[in-house]
Design an enzyme around this catalytic site. Structure first.
Site, PDB file in Angstrom:
ATOM      1  CG  LEU A 212      -2.091  -0.915   1.283  1.00 44.67           C
ATOM      2  CD1 LEU A 212      -2.715  -0.904   2.678  1.00 44.67           C
ATOM      3  CD2 LEU A 212      -3.132  -0.541   0.235  1.00 44.67           C
ATOM      4  CG  ASP A 213       0.600   4.233  -3.016  1.00 47.87           C
ATOM      5  OD1 ASP A 213       1.538   3.506  -3.393  1.00 47.87           O
ATOM      6  OD2 ASP A 213      -0.273   4.687  -3.786  1.00 47.87           O
ATOM      7  N   PRO A 214       2.267   4.899   1.100  1.00 46.04           N
ATOM      8  CG  PRO A 214       4.411   5.799   1.308  1.00 46.04           C
ATOM      9  CD  PRO A 214       3.464   5.225   0.300  1.00 46.04           C
ATOM     10  CG  MET A 215      -1.701   8.095   0.047  1.00 42.69           C
ATOM     11  SD  MET A 215      -2.618   9.285  -0.984  1.00 42.69           S
ATOM     12  CE  MET A 215      -4.242   9.196  -0.248  1.00 42.69           C
ATOM     13  CB  ALA A 216      -3.006   3.594   1.057  1.00 40.10           C
TER      14      ALA A 216
END
Length: 301
Positions: free
Chosen positions: A40-44
């Site tokens: 998952l992306d860091p913001m997710a």
């Protein structure tokens, strides 16, 4: 050292990488043998599936499972990364944004449902000539990624919130592995002529595994480790179960075929489970026979 083997569901918080989650889990379980079934992306936020010890062998059968995401898309601005972490490169005029009615938004989402061709976000982990696309993009290089076929089985628009200069959409997306929700936000904004990017992303499902059964990452640091999902149960939920005798289990581990056994499974593969409930491995059809495609490490008392 903690020698547990199994699958762990983790609810990743925002602001850290999936690798950070793996690193913390390694420390908690006292092992380096941990992998994941999709980042998952860091913001997710949301569901990460981790394999620990011998169960890492199962991850190859989990990475391709369908997924569900809950997200917020902001219409009215396009960014370099197709999400809120990028720089805004284009904004919509107020009258153009006002023309993006609920009906037009619904039609745009419907057009992005089904089997579609999608160009991944430039700031993605896809490799181009051996380098990550996001590394090339951050270095100022032009990155041209090829379109890929993905399946979006649901792109449901929920609440629509209109403010000065923006329209925020809460959406739920069911999709095949490899689908970029950021790209859906970008493409919906482009279709409406207003630009779009992702502001919130949460993964709530991977195949049969849901976020409700995931463990908080902070809980791993308390010293009370969660119970892992047994490899046999996980594999059976994903691939179906084949109960084998002790003799059949021994033959599979030794690389022998189970002649005439192909009719005992419904799909191309199944989880072979011995009489003690231990996962022997994953078997696959070979004509009318079954042969082991992957064997689990044997556990000796």
């Amino acid at each position: 050292m903690h020698s547990a083997s199994g699958i762990l569901l983790v609810d990743k918080p925002g602001g850290i990488t999936s690798h950070d989650v793996v690193a913390r889990t390694r420390r908690a379980f006292g092992t380096r043998k941990i992998g994941h079934a999709g980042t998952l992306d860091p913001m997710a936020t949301g569901l990460l599936v981790l394999g620990i010890e011998g169960a890492t062998r199962l991850l190859t059968y989990l990475v391709g499972l369908d997924k569900t995401y809950e997200a917020t898309i902001r219409l009215g601005a396009a960014t370099t990364t197709d999400d809120a972490e990028g720089e805004i490169v284009r904004t919509a005029d107020p009258e153009v944004l006002a023309a993006a009615t609920d009906e037009r938004i619904a039609r745009g989402a419907a057009a992005l449902t089904g089997r579609i061709s999608q160009v991944p976000s430039t700031f993605s982990a896809i490799k181009v000539d051996g380098k990550r696309a996001y590394d090339l993009a951050r270095a100022g290089q032009d990155v041209a990624l090829k379109a890929r076929e993905v399946t979006v089985s649901r792109f449901a628009v929920g609440e629509v919130r209109r403010t000065a200069g923006a329209v925020d959409l809460d959406v739920v997306v069911d999709c095949s592995s490899g689908t970029y929700i950021r790209a859906l936000a970008r493409d919906l904004g482009d279709d409406l002529g207003v630009g779009g990017h992702l502001t919130i992303l949460r993964r709530t499902r991977i195949g049969p595994f849901g976020i409700a059964d995931a463990h908080a990452l902070d809980g791993l640091a308390t010293g009370s480790l969660p119970t892992l999902l047994a490899p046999a149960d996980v594999a059976a939920r994903v691939l179906g179960r084949l109960d084998v005798t002790t003799a059949e289990a021994r033959d599979l581990r030794h690389g022998k075929k189970l002649v005439g056994a192909a009719s005992r499974i419904d799909g191309e593969r199944a989880a072979a489970v011995d009489p003690e409930g231990t996962l022997v491995g994953i078997v696959e059809r070979r004509g009318d026979a079954l042969k082991s495609a992957m064997n689990m490490p044997e556990v000796h008392a």
